[in-house]
Scaffold this active site. Structure first.
Site, PDB file in Angstrom:
ATOM      1  N   ASP A 253       0.890  -1.344  -0.001  1.00  0.00           N
ATOM      2  CA  ASP A 253       0.002   0.138   0.026  1.00  0.00           C
ATOM      3  C   ASP A 253       0.892   1.142  -0.013  1.00  0.00           C
ATOM      4  O   ASP A 253       0.681   2.189  -0.828  1.00  0.00           O
ATOM      5  CB  ASP A 253      -0.868  -0.011   1.209  1.00  0.00           C
ATOM      6  CG  ASP A 253      -1.660  -1.153   1.176  1.00  0.00           C
ATOM      7  OD1 ASP A 253      -2.511  -1.542   0.368  1.00  0.00           O
ATOM      8  OD2 ASP A 253      -1.898  -2.039   2.145  1.00  0.00           O
ATOM      9  N   ARG A 254       1.877   1.337   0.801  1.00  0.00           N
ATOM     10  CA  ARG A 254       2.849   2.389   0.853  1.00  0.00           C
ATOM     11  C   ARG A 254       3.518   2.712  -0.453  1.00  0.00           C
ATOM     12  O   ARG A 254       3.821   3.725  -1.101  1.00  0.00           O
ATOM     13  CB  ARG A 254       3.981   1.994   1.703  1.00  0.00           C
ATOM     14  CG  ARG A 254       4.924   3.041   1.856  1.00  0.00           C
ATOM     15  CD  ARG A 254       4.430   4.585   2.491  1.00  0.00           C
ATOM     16  NE  ARG A 254       3.881   5.736   1.748  1.00  0.00           N
ATOM     17  CZ  ARG A 254       3.477   6.520   2.056  1.00  0.00           C
ATOM     18  NH1 ARG A 254       3.460   6.780   3.394  1.00  0.00           N
ATOM     19  NH2 ARG A 254       3.338   7.541   1.117  1.00  0.00           N
TER      20      ARG A 254
END
Length: 465
Positions: A253-254
């Site tokens: 997600d990052r």
């Protein structure tokens, strides 16, 4: 400017404590729970990360009309939320941790559900995107035909990053990049009847042809990633820095969030990919999802507090920062130099430059540029370390590395309101003055501090060695 995240959300719950004994009923650890932490997961985590960094972000999703859904909405404070009703219980994933070690996870409401409907408001929100992240977690939103038609059209206009899921649909054709991890990519290749392969570049090639995307980026955890673009002769390996990290949760997600920021700023995909891999590694090294503040905490509230100018708290992306500062009515200040062996004179000049506006961006000569200007023995410190040292200063907001001998090309892209030089400059008129004034900017000097120079320090070090 707006980043739009489209995808499935869930409520993540962490129960954490210590395990010092086994249960008398069975040989399993007993965890004395000392705390509970809730956060938005899936596409909600991507949006929370971006909002935490200060970026204007919209989350387009569906949420259940239940207690878990209400908690999800609270955890998404600071995110512009455009949500329809899923018509089903909100999925909840609860992890029990003993110290830093996960013990068990149990899921509620995570069964397969029909493809949800999308509202006109949801579609309008997606149309406003400067960049789109599709965070598919297999709950069906990415399979909605109206949404897919819109995403296929948008892919011809703005970057679309698609983070796929084994239970989700294939990406729409033409997206900028698809970012499966190696496990997801391998399953996708084998599921289509292809023979097993251990070569991530070969896997990326099969998926690039099958998905008809502009690029495929297969992430490989601590080994970095492999990037293959349409028309590229071969895949590019993107190495990851070594970090000590326990829980890899949230790294993908990052990475997707960082890709969106760097592509929105105008970087090409290879540069954006390299920066995103480093951002994901830094995220894990800083503690990963466990280090994210709760949405209701003082730290999270501080990050959402409006100010005279938007300054994303963790970005080093200069072009996007400059645009945000200008759009909020602030002044962009820039200065430049090699900054090899930073000394007190540098710090004083940089602090003085920062006082002239709402952000300070340093145009930094690359290693090749420094060698051409200073000779083969320089720089003493490489460009990545020099940039990191500058960013560690409170007065420096971003660093823009350039390869040319002069900063004119970087300035033309950045277009600062004020260009600052040290007071030691002997010319009657700064060489960059005509360029800076062409867009209405000004050139100023700040005080020079004699008897402090990099050359002097370098000569002293040479004598000592």
């Amino acid at each position: 400017m707006r980043i739009v995240v489209v995808g499935d959300v869930m409520l993540d719950v962490d129960l954490f404590g210590e395990a010092t004994r086994l249960s008398p009923d069975a040989p399993v650890p007993v965890v004395d729970v000392s705390g509970v932490r809730r956060r938005a997961g899936g596409a909600g985590l991507v949006a929370r990360m971006l909002a935490q960094d200060g970026w204007p972000v919209t989350l387009v999703t569906v949420i259940g009309d239940d207690d878990a859904g209400s908690q999800l909405r609270r955890q998404l404070a600071g995110v512009r939320l455009v949500a329809g009703s899923s018509g089903y219980p909100s999925p909840v994933k609860t992890r029990v941790r003993a110290g830093s070690h996960p013990v068990v996870r149990f899921d509620q409401g995570c069964e397969k559900t029909p493809v949800p409907e999308v509202s006109p408001a949801m579609l309008r929100a997606v149309e406003q995107a400067g960049v789109v992240i599709v965070a598919d977690y297999g709950r069906g939103l990415a399979a909605n035909p109206h949404l897919r038609d819109l995403l296929a059209r948008l892919a011809r206009q703005v970057p679309v990053i698609w983070d796929p899921h084994p239970s989700g649909p294939e990406p729409v054709p033409g997206v900028a990049v698809v970012t499966p991890n190696i496990s997801e990519a391998t399953k996708a290749v084998q599921g289509a009847g292809n023979p097993p392969s251990a070569d991530p570049a070969a896997i990326a090639g099969i998926l690039l042809e099958r998905w008809r995307s502009q690029a495929v980026m297969v992430t490989r955890g601590e080994e970095g990633a492999v990037l293959l673009q349409q028309g590229g002769a071969s895949a590019t390996s993107v190495p990851a820095p070594r970090v000590e990290a326990g829980d890899p949760c949230g790294a993908g997600d990052r990475l997707a969030a960082s890709l969106a920021v760097h592509l929105l700023a105008g970087r090409d995909l290879p540069d954006a990919a390299a920066l995103a891999v480093h951002d994901a590694a830094d995220f894990l090294a800083a503690g990963g999802v466990s280090a994210l503040p709760d949405a209701g905490s003082a730290d999270a509230a501080e990050s959402r507090k409006p100010g005279p100018a938007l300054r994303p708290r963790t970005t080093t992306e200069p072009l996007l920062l400059a645009r945000a500062i200008r759009e909020s009515g602030g002044k962009v200040v820039a200065t430049g130099g090699c900054f090899d062996l930073i000394h007190a004179g540098h710090i004083r000049s940089l602090a003085a430059a920062r006082e002239l506006g709402d952000c300070l961006i340093v145009c930094l000569n690359s290693d090749d540029s420094v060698r051409r200007l200073k000779g083969p023995e320089r720089p003493i410190i490489g460009q990545h370390d020099r940039a990191e040292l500058l960013l560690a200063m409170e007065c420096v907001d971003a660093v823009m590395v350039f390869d040319e001998d002069t900063p004119e090309a970087a300035l033309d892209r950045l277009r600062p309101d004020i260009w600052v030089k040290g007071g030691d400059y002997k010319g009657a008129r700064l060489p960059e003055a005509d360029l800076v004034e062409s867009w209405g900017g000004r050139c100023l000097t700040v005080p020079f501090h004699p008897a402090r120079s990099t050359t002097g320090l370098a000569d002293a070090l040479a004598k000592v060695s």
